[in-house]
Design a protein around this motif. Structure first.
Motif, mmCIF file in Angstrom:
data_model
loop_
_atom_site.group_PDB
_atom_site.id
_atom_site.type_symbol
_atom_site.label_atom_id
_atom_site.label_comp_id
_atom_site.label_asym_id
_atom_site.label_seq_id
_atom_site.Cartn_x
_atom_site.Cartn_y
_atom_site.Cartn_z
ATOM 1 N N GLY A 142 0.798 -1.212 0.000
ATOM 2 C CA GLY A 142 0.000 0.000 0.000
ATOM 3 C C GLY A 142 0.832 1.264 0.000
ATOM 4 O O GLY A 142 2.059 1.228 -0.106
ATOM 5 N N ASN A 143 0.137 2.399 0.150
ATOM 6 C CA ASN A 143 0.839 3.670 0.133
ATOM 7 C C ASN A 143 1.244 4.088 1.539
ATOM 8 O O ASN A 143 1.172 3.297 2.493
ATOM 9 C CB ASN A 143 -0.007 4.745 -0.559
ATOM 10 C CG ASN A 143 -1.299 5.044 0.192
ATOM 11 O OD1 ASN A 143 -1.474 4.664 1.352
ATOM 12 N ND2 ASN A 143 -2.210 5.739 -0.458
ATOM 13 N N TYR A 144 1.670 5.337 1.674
ATOM 14 C CA TYR A 144 2.195 5.829 2.952
ATOM 15 C C TYR A 144 1.187 5.687 4.092
ATOM 16 O O TYR A 144 1.567 5.437 5.248
ATOM 17 C CB TYR A 144 2.617 7.297 2.808
ATOM 18 C CG TYR A 144 1.459 8.268 2.765
ATOM 19 C CD1 TYR A 144 1.122 9.043 3.876
ATOM 20 C CD2 TYR A 144 0.671 8.413 1.616
ATOM 21 C CE1 TYR A 144 0.050 9.922 3.843
ATOM 22 C CE2 TYR A 144 -0.386 9.281 1.573
ATOM 23 C CZ TYR A 144 -0.704 10.036 2.685
ATOM 24 O OH TYR A 144 -1.768 10.894 2.654
ATOM 25 N N LYS A 145 -0.126 5.841 3.793
ATOM 26 C CA LYS A 145 -1.141 5.762 4.845
ATOM 27 C C LYS A 145 -1.136 4.396 5.520
ATOM 28 O O LYS A 145 -1.228 4.289 6.746
ATOM 29 C CB LYS A 145 -2.525 6.054 4.261
ATOM 30 C CG LYS A 145 -2.734 7.487 3.813
ATOM 31 C CD LYS A 145 -4.154 7.675 3.288
ATOM 32 C CE LYS A 145 -4.390 9.114 2.838
ATOM 33 N NZ LYS A 145 -5.765 9.303 2.300
ATOM 34 N N VAL A 146 -1.025 3.349 4.714
ATOM 35 C CA VAL A 146 -1.027 1.987 5.245
ATOM 36 C C VAL A 146 0.187 1.764 6.144
ATOM 37 O O VAL A 146 0.087 1.199 7.239
ATOM 38 C CB VAL A 146 -1.033 0.963 4.093
ATOM 39 C CG1 VAL A 146 -0.946 -0.456 4.638
ATOM 40 C CG2 VAL A 146 -2.275 1.142 3.219
ATOM 41 N N ARG A 147 1.326 2.227 5.700
ATOM 42 C CA ARG A 147 2.562 1.972 6.452
ATOM 43 C C ARG A 147 2.642 2.825 7.717
ATOM 44 O O ARG A 147 3.108 2.348 8.757
ATOM 45 C CB ARG A 147 3.762 2.193 5.532
ATOM 46 C CG ARG A 147 3.700 1.264 4.329
ATOM 47 C CD ARG A 147 4.845 1.435 3.366
ATOM 48 N NE ARG A 147 4.486 0.893 2.056
ATOM 49 C CZ ARG A 147 5.301 0.845 1.026
ATOM 50 N NH1 ARG A 147 6.550 1.299 1.140
ATOM 51 N NH2 ARG A 147 4.891 0.347 -0.133
#
Length: 462
Positions: A133-138
């Motif tokens: 995923g993108n930064y939000k997921v991480r």
């Protein structure tokens, strides 16, 4: 004695110029700016060569470039006559392996360099998470770990009652958007930019969103009363430069012809193609060693004659005429190899006069930068918007990549803050991203990685 913590964040593709533009007229990245005020900002920080993701990610965490890691992305094996891809190899020791040997538990969130190089999926102490995923997921995963919420790594669930002392975090949104692809899952509603300003604006928009998440992490650390005891290091592996239009590879071939070279080959994914100086075509060598005339990625209606090649074999140097030249491209820049006794400095000087070339480096100059001697005899980097892509048929509208010697690719962002780090210091001396982890190790009283070549920047340590 208070426990010390360490968070390393690598934001792939974070060229320094993105930060500068984001903060030109306003406080565009307030949380990064707060870290700078509370720590040290590396004002003159550079990456290595080639500025490509895995070679540089592994170099940072091993404190050395490819002279130690042996990963230079690709190189032409002169002995066996083939192009070798380095993939995910790393002969250096990673910081993760050092921590593992000291039995100091740590976690890695998508920092793939450490997967099976100090940590693993489902491990009890040294845990690798790959949420995708993108930064939000991480960032959500990182915040859940700090908050002691249940998280999982493949088949195993974890609850960290205390925040892990060492955390490695990786996000590649800036890289994904920076390349300006037609579509990316990191921003599915985004449309491909057709101007450089629009491309940069898209990246800076995501940078500001990431900055907000960094602020949320900082607030969590403060709530847990561990912020002052946490050393935070944020940096990157490379920047990004745009390219468009048609490839300049044919111009480079012409320049080599004009110097006097008659035996020129282009290699890509182990397919070798010989330049036919009479027909101005690339002749592909098939597996049975029979030649088949083929204009590389050209359709049958496209002629290379439009480049108006002139075969000027003015050189009386037999060594040049008999030397085999190999060209390998990584998209923007290209590597040259010479099978013969050639004065590389002389060839570099001649190529540097070409109007589409920004910079050339010889093997010796590359070695001075810590690059494996097998990487290239001469590395050729074109001017902005130019490229040596081997797709001759495409007239690129606007793409971007980072395999370039241009300042936009080489100069990267870097900040560190911690209880043993000086506050509010702008470090103006030239430094490299392989210096950062050795410096952090010294601050944290951790042994350096075996083979580390990075400098410990003592001037920033209290």
């Amino acid at each position: 004695m208070n426990k010390e913590y360490f968070i390393y964040m690598n934001l792939d593709g974070f060229g320094r110029y993105y930060y500068d533009i984001a903060n030109e007229s306003m406080n565009g990245t307030p949380n990064l700016n707060n870290l700078i005020e509370q720590g040290v900002f590396f004002d003159n920080l550079y990456t290595g060569i080639p500025s490509i993701t895995f070679p540089m990610q592994s170099s940072i965490l091993s404190g050395a470039y490819s002279e130690v890691t042996d990963n230079c992305c690709q190189y032409y094996d002169k002995k066996h006559g083939r192009l070798v891809k380095c993939n995910h190899s790393n002969k250096g020791e990673t910081l993760g392996e050092v921590l593992n040997s000291l039995n100091k538990p740590f976690i890695s969130i998508q920092q793939f360099v450490l997967n099976e190089r100090g940590c693993n999926f489902d491990d009890d102490k040294f845990v690798y998470f790959q949420p995708g995923g993108n930064y939000k997921v991480r960032f959500k995963l990182l915040k859940d770990i700090i908050n002691g919420k249940k998280v999982s790594s493949k088949n195993k669930e974890y609850i960290f009652k205390d925040m892990p002392e060492y955390i490695f975090f990786y996000a590649d949104d800036l890289d994904a958007l920076g390349h300006n692809p037609p579509y990316t899952s990191y921003a599915p509603l985004r449309v491909k930019a057709i101007t450089e300003d629009a491309r940069v604006s898209s990246v800076i928009g995501r940078l500001k969103e990431i900055d907000e998440e960094i602020g949320k992490v900082i607030n969590l650390l403060k709530e847990k009363n561990i912020y002052d005891n946490t050393t935070i290091l944020i940096t990157s592996d490379h920047g990004m430069i745009p390219y468009k239009g048609k490839s300049s590879i044919l111009k480079l071939i012409k320049a080599l012809e004009n110097i006097g070279f008659e035996n020129i080959k282009v290699v890509q994914d182990n397919n070798k193609k010989i330049w036919n100086k009479d027909k101005h075509k690339l002749i592909e060598i098939k597996e049975n060693n029979k030649y088949k005339e083929k204009s590389l990625t050209m359709n049958e209606h496209t002629s290379l004659d439009m480049y108006n090649f002139e075969n000027k074999y003015n050189s009386q140097d037999t060594a040049i005429r008999e030397t085999e030249v190999i060209i390998a491209s990584t998209g923007i820049q290209c590597q040259l190899y010479f099978i013969g006794n050639i004065n590389l400095k002389e060839i570099k000087n001649k190529l540097s006069k070409e109007e589409y070339i920004e910079k050339c480096l010889t093997k010796e100059e590359l070695k001075e930068r810590g690059v494996s001697e097998k990487f290239a005899d001469i590395l050729v980097s074109p001017k902005p918007f130019m490229h040596f892509n081997l797709d001759l048929n495409t007239n690129f509208i606007l793409n971007a990549s980072h395999d370039s010697l241009n300042e936009k690719c080489q100069k990267v962002f870097g900040v560190i803050k911690g209880s043993k780090i000086k506050r509010g210091l702008i470090y103006r001396e030239k430094s490299y991203n392989i210096d950062l982890i050795p410096t952090a190790c010294t601050v944290l009283n951790i042994p350096l990685m075996r083979g580390s070549k990075g400098k410990v920047i003592d001037d920033i340590i209290l």
